[in-house]
Design a protein around this motif. Structure first.
Motif, mmCIF file in Angstrom:
data_model
loop_
_atom_site.group_PDB
_atom_site.id
_atom_site.type_symbol
_atom_site.label_atom_id
_atom_site.label_comp_id
_atom_site.label_asym_id
_atom_site.label_seq_id
_atom_site.Cartn_x
_atom_site.Cartn_y
_atom_site.Cartn_z
ATOM 1 N N VAL A 24 13.986 5.897 14.397
ATOM 2 C CA VAL A 24 12.807 5.394 13.279
ATOM 3 C C VAL A 24 11.616 6.092 13.487
ATOM 4 C CG1 VAL A 24 11.640 3.415 12.425
ATOM 5 C CG2 VAL A 24 14.100 3.304 12.628
ATOM 6 N N GLU A 25 11.117 5.882 14.832
ATOM 7 C CA GLU A 25 9.844 6.496 15.390
ATOM 8 C C GLU A 25 9.536 7.849 15.474
ATOM 9 O OE1 GLU A 25 8.309 4.186 18.544
ATOM 10 O OE2 GLU A 25 8.445 2.353 17.399
ATOM 11 N N SER A 26 10.758 8.517 15.600
ATOM 12 C CA SER A 26 10.744 10.093 15.557
ATOM 13 C C SER A 26 10.850 10.916 14.232
ATOM 14 C CB SER A 26 11.689 10.583 16.708
ATOM 15 O OG SER A 26 13.000 10.346 16.239
ATOM 16 N N ALA A 27 11.173 9.877 13.257
ATOM 17 C CA ALA A 27 11.499 10.729 11.898
ATOM 18 C C ALA A 27 10.277 11.286 11.390
ATOM 19 C CB ALA A 27 12.021 9.401 10.906
ATOM 20 N N ASP A 28 10.545 12.425 10.738
ATOM 21 C CA ASP A 28 9.500 13.404 10.188
ATOM 22 C C ASP A 28 9.439 13.073 8.891
ATOM 23 O OD1 ASP A 28 11.774 14.743 9.726
ATOM 24 O OD2 ASP A 28 10.752 16.487 10.457
ATOM 25 N N ALA A 29 10.454 12.134 8.176
ATOM 26 C CA ALA A 29 10.299 11.534 6.783
ATOM 27 C C ALA A 29 11.184 10.359 6.726
ATOM 28 C CB ALA A 29 10.886 12.531 6.030
ATOM 29 N N LEU A 30 10.299 9.285 6.693
ATOM 30 C CA LEU A 30 10.943 7.707 6.827
ATOM 31 C C LEU A 30 10.751 7.224 5.622
ATOM 32 C CD1 LEU A 30 12.170 5.663 8.804
ATOM 33 C CD2 LEU A 30 9.574 4.863 9.000
ATOM 34 N N LEU A 31 11.967 7.237 5.109
ATOM 35 C CA LEU A 31 12.222 6.289 3.628
ATOM 36 C C LEU A 31 12.313 4.805 3.973
ATOM 37 C CD1 LEU A 31 12.408 6.638 0.520
ATOM 38 C CD2 LEU A 31 14.789 7.483 1.016
ATOM 39 N N CYS A 32 11.263 4.130 3.628
ATOM 40 C CA CYS A 32 11.373 2.655 3.835
ATOM 41 C C CYS A 32 11.815 2.117 2.237
ATOM 42 C CB CYS A 32 10.206 2.074 4.164
ATOM 43 S SG CYS A 32 9.660 2.785 5.690
ATOM 44 N N LEU A 33 12.743 1.573 2.329
ATOM 45 C CA LEU A 33 13.336 0.954 1.056
ATOM 46 C C LEU A 33 13.567 -0.646 1.045
ATOM 47 C CD1 LEU A 33 16.088 3.459 0.459
ATOM 48 C CD2 LEU A 33 13.963 3.353 -0.656
ATOM 49 N N ALA A 54 7.524 10.467 -8.453
ATOM 50 C CA ALA A 54 7.931 9.960 -7.184
ATOM 51 C C ALA A 54 9.169 10.619 -6.679
ATOM 52 C CB ALA A 54 8.108 8.259 -7.360
ATOM 53 N N LEU A 55 10.020 10.883 -7.423
ATOM 54 C CA LEU A 55 11.417 11.462 -7.149
ATOM 55 C C LEU A 55 11.088 12.739 -6.898
ATOM 56 C CD1 LEU A 55 13.748 9.958 -9.911
ATOM 57 C CD2 LEU A 55 13.691 9.476 -7.335
ATOM 58 N N ASP A 56 10.074 13.599 -7.480
ATOM 59 C CA ASP A 56 9.933 14.869 -6.959
ATOM 60 C C ASP A 56 9.131 14.871 -5.705
ATOM 61 O OD1 ASP A 56 10.777 16.233 -9.369
ATOM 62 O OD2 ASP A 56 8.880 16.433 -10.200
ATOM 63 N N ASP A 73 3.929 6.465 11.777
ATOM 64 C CA ASP A 73 2.919 7.174 11.213
ATOM 65 C C ASP A 73 3.110 7.242 9.671
ATOM 66 O OD1 ASP A 73 1.255 9.375 10.608
ATOM 67 O OD2 ASP A 73 2.245 10.764 12.107
ATOM 68 N N GLU A 74 2.136 6.703 9.041
ATOM 69 C CA GLU A 74 2.118 6.516 7.507
ATOM 70 C C GLU A 74 2.053 7.840 6.940
ATOM 71 O OE1 GLU A 74 -0.732 4.063 5.667
ATOM 72 O OE2 GLU A 74 -0.827 2.350 7.515
ATOM 73 N N ARG A 75 1.604 9.091 7.768
ATOM 74 C CA ARG A 75 1.605 10.306 6.797
ATOM 75 C C ARG A 75 3.227 10.868 6.672
ATOM 76 N NH1 ARG A 75 -2.035 13.050 11.325
ATOM 77 N NH2 ARG A 75 -0.518 11.772 12.541
ATOM 78 N N ASN A 133 8.688 -0.573 -2.783
ATOM 79 C CA ASN A 133 9.234 -1.950 -2.737
ATOM 80 C C ASN A 133 9.246 -2.195 -4.222
ATOM 81 O OD1 ASN A 133 7.209 -1.851 -0.479
ATOM 82 N ND2 ASN A 133 8.730 -3.406 0.171
ATOM 83 N N SER A 134 9.667 -3.458 -4.529
ATOM 84 C CA SER A 134 9.631 -3.886 -6.072
ATOM 85 C C SER A 134 8.538 -3.613 -6.859
ATOM 86 C CB SER A 134 10.117 -5.591 -6.160
ATOM 87 O OG SER A 134 9.053 -6.165 -5.511
ATOM 88 N N GLY A 135 8.768 -2.319 -7.738
ATOM 89 C CA GLY A 135 7.666 -2.240 -8.619
ATOM 90 C C GLY A 135 6.624 -1.003 -8.285
ATOM 91 N N ARG A 136 6.701 -0.560 -6.924
ATOM 92 C CA ARG A 136 5.662 0.299 -6.440
ATOM 93 C C ARG A 136 6.267 1.238 -5.320
ATOM 94 N NH1 ARG A 136 0.623 -1.041 -2.741
ATOM 95 N NH2 ARG A 136 -0.858 0.609 -3.299
ATOM 96 N N VAL A 137 5.858 2.429 -5.435
ATOM 97 C CA VAL A 137 6.342 3.535 -4.569
ATOM 98 C C VAL A 137 5.000 3.987 -4.007
ATOM 99 C CG1 VAL A 137 7.326 5.488 -4.166
ATOM 100 C CG2 VAL A 137 8.279 4.054 -5.454
ATOM 101 N N ARG A 138 4.710 3.852 -2.480
ATOM 102 C CA ARG A 138 3.513 4.407 -2.054
ATOM 103 C C ARG A 138 4.093 5.370 -1.084
ATOM 104 N NH1 ARG A 138 0.894 2.420 2.810
ATOM 105 N NH2 ARG A 138 -1.006 2.796 2.983
ATOM 106 N N ILE A 139 3.469 6.727 -1.180
ATOM 107 C CA ILE A 139 3.812 7.830 -0.210
ATOM 108 C C ILE A 139 2.584 8.202 0.383
ATOM 109 C CG2 ILE A 139 4.698 10.290 -0.233
ATOM 110 C CD1 ILE A 139 6.204 9.703 -2.858
ATOM 111 N N ARG A 140 2.298 8.470 1.732
ATOM 112 C CA ARG A 140 1.440 8.545 2.444
ATOM 113 C C ARG A 140 0.180 7.662 2.035
ATOM 114 N NH1 ARG A 140 2.566 14.796 1.663
ATOM 115 N NH2 ARG A 140 3.986 15.129 3.732
ATOM 116 N N TYR A 141 -0.883 8.191 1.510
ATOM 117 C CA TYR A 141 -2.096 7.258 1.126
ATOM 118 C C TYR A 141 -2.217 7.446 -0.513
ATOM 119 C CZ TYR A 141 -3.003 8.172 5.907
ATOM 120 O OH TYR A 141 -2.752 8.329 7.357
ATOM 121 N N HIS A 142 -1.148 7.463 -1.222
ATOM 122 C CA HIS A 142 -1.377 7.131 -2.838
ATOM 123 C C HIS A 142 0.117 6.701 -3.202
ATOM 124 C CE1 HIS A 142 0.796 11.361 -1.962
ATOM 125 N NE2 HIS A 142 1.303 11.003 -3.137
#
Length: 557
Positions: A272-281, A196-198, A298-300, A306-315
């Motif tokens: 927020v909406e123009s970010a090409d990488a939005l890190l939601c913490l 995930a960090l990579d 844009d989910e892409r 969130n607590s216990g899980r990291v979701r990047i795009r669709y995985h």
């Protein structure tokens, strides 16, 4: 406390004290009186409230500041009265211990109908199971210590309420003494964390306009210091959700303000909406936080951690804790190595020219909140009730982290008055401002008497616009009208404090001067507003709610 053998009641009280609980809120009843004696004997202050619902709200707010809150009520009538407050704490991830005395174990027979019950003695615990992360009925003094510890551990690990039912005839039963208590916190899977960090660092380094959307879990899980280090390392702009307001000081150079979809200020929405990488913490994507589905995210381009899980795009990667993720990112990203677009910090964008005051001009919502903004100091905590009190507060510039409280997800009106009681006791010496509408105030007004009883110094701004303004903006009807009270006279009715009524900007200034010099309890300032006056944020929100209703409500455009 006398050197008696440990009992189940004493064990529970001492565990609460050991975990930092200095006050328990509640209402007495015959099933809980002996346990309340144990609370008092432990050195914890038992704060009697006017009803159980208010005890729950106070415990919720206390838990947000202190890290753990507690309430103690009798069975059935007390437990069910407190239920809504506990549900709110569950919805907004607040660690609260709800304790209910129950009928004696010896009387728990199918043929026995006991007072305060609905006939089925399992009903209360069964219902609470839906709004707690763990619940237990203590039945065996030998097992009670382990059961108490397991429930309290779940409360602290998951940051959600728990329920403990303690029968009258178990309170004085002997049990083991409490020992060391250290909940085992969830751990990340090293391989999942590393991958995930990579991936996240790769996305951030490649981005032209990276940004962070920060949420409430950073506060709930005690991660504000780790988050501050990450922000300082990256230097990229940070917006927060409304529920997560003040997970970063809004005077920080990277803080741009609160993101609420179309309800946001244009600068915040652009970042927020123009970010090409939005890190939601630690951010929750509720419809309120997304401006009633007016957000364009844009989910892409998003990372949701969130607590216990990291979701990047669709995985996704799990288990990965927020703490490990924050620390890992801070360790991997070189200081100020990320590209970033130009942005205007919130403290700069919301800094206004000298506020002009016309002594004879009628007060408006806009002027009132601009004036409140100038009351804020490093020691101020603001509590905002649901409605315009909350949405207008979004643009208050709070000086420190975790200094703003509002039920931005559950939105139970009336929360703020008993919440002010909990906050002031959890943070003695801090300057507390509570903002509430007249309709919300009528829900829990009597708790002002408890604040007066304990001579707590706080300021309560009561927005009197003659009824339920939020509902009026969504859909007009006679059900939005309430009976008018002379709110500023209630301190006299309750026997203390100071009540003032203001209609003009000049009267507000005079009231603030009197409030500053008043030391003997709370000050209630009733602010008379035009019935149709409300903030632009609330108007936009209600327009969206009305428009998206099916069928559309009649006053929707």
């Amino acid at each position: 406390m006398s050197e008696q053998a440990h009992t189940v009641g004493r064990y529970l009280a001492e565990r609460l004290k050991q975990l930092g609980v200095g006050h328990v809120f509640g209402v007495p009843g015959d099933y809980v009186l002996t346990f309340m004696d144990q609370i008092i004997d432990s050195g914890i202050a038992l704060i009697g409230t006017c009803n159980e619902l208010n005890a729950g709200y106070a415990a919720d707010a206390y838990g947000r500041i202190n890290g753990l809150g507690a309430l103690c009520v009798t069975y059935g009538v007390g437990g069910f009265s407190a239920l809504n407050a506990v549900a709110g704490a569950y919805a907004e991830q607040v660690p609260v211990v709800a304790i209910s005395g129950t009928p004696e174990l010896a009387h728990r027979r199918p043929s026995m109908l006991l007072h305060h019950s609905v006939g089925d003695l399992r009903a209360q615990l069964s219902i609470y199971e839906h709004v707690t992360v763990a619940s237990v009925l203590l039945t065996d003094p030998d097992q009670a210590p382990a059961q108490i510890d397991a429930v309290l551990a779940a409360c602290l690990i998951h940051k959600r309420p728990v329920m403990i039912e303690i029968p009258v005839d178990l309170v004085q039963r002997p049990c083991a003494a409490p020992g060391a208590f250290q909940p085992v916190l969830p751990a990340s899977d090293p391989a999942a964390l590393d991958e995930a960090l990579d991936e996240i660092t790769g996305l951030l380094r490649a981005a032209e306009r990276p940004a962070i959307l920060a949420g409430v879990e950073l506060h709930r899980f005690g991660l504000l210091e780790d988050f501050e280090k990450l922000v300082a390392r990256t230097g990229i702009p940070v917006a927060t959700t409304l529920l997560g307001k003040t997970v970063i000081s809004e005077r920080d150079a990277c803080a741009v303000g609160v993101y609420e979809g179309a309800m946001s200020r244009p600068e915040v929405r652009r970042v927020v909406e123009s970010a090409d990488a939005l890190l939601c913490l630690g951010a929750w994507m509720s419809e309120m936080d997304l401006g009633i589905y007016t957000a364009h995210l844009d989910e892409r381009r998003m990372v949701n951690a969130n607590s216990g899980r990291v979701r990047i795009r669709y995985h996704s990667y799990e288990p990965v804790t927020l703490r490990d993720l924050l620390q890992g990112l801070t360790g991997r990203i070189e200081a100020n190595s990320l590209r970033r677009s130009q942005f205007v910090p919130a403290a700069t964008a919301l800094k206004q020219d000298v506020l002009t005051t016309n002594a004879d001009r009628a007060l408006t919502v806009r002027h009132l909140f601009a004036r409140i903004n100038r009351l804020l100091t490093d020691d101020t905590i603001v509590i905002a009730d649901a409605g315009d009190a909350l949405f207008s507060s979004a643009d208050l510039v709070m000086h420190r982290e975790a200094d703003f409280i509002g039920q931005a997800f559950y939105l139970s009106i009336g929360y703020s008055v008993p919440a002010a009681l909990g906050v002031q006791l959890a943070a003695p010496g801090r300057k507390v401002i509570s903002i509430v509408g007249d309709g919300a105030f009528q829900m829990t007004a009597q708790e002002l008497s408890t604040i007066i009883r304990h001579r707590l110094k706080l300021t309560l701004f009561l927005l009197n616009n003659d009824g339920y303004s939020t509902e009026r903006l969504i859909h007009e009807g006679p059900y939005n009208d309430i009976h008018g009270w002379q709110y500023h006279r209630l301190p006299d009715v309750f026997g203390g404090g100071l009540g003032l009524c203001v209609r003009t900007e000049g009267e507000l200034e005079a009231a603030l001067e009197r409030a500053e010099g008043f030391e003997d309890g709370p000050v209630l300032i009733e602010v008379m507003l035009e019935r149709s006056d409300s903030s632009d944020q609330l108007k936009r929100l209600c327009d969206e709610i009305a428009r998206k209703s099916s069928p559309p409500l009649r006053n929707a455009e």
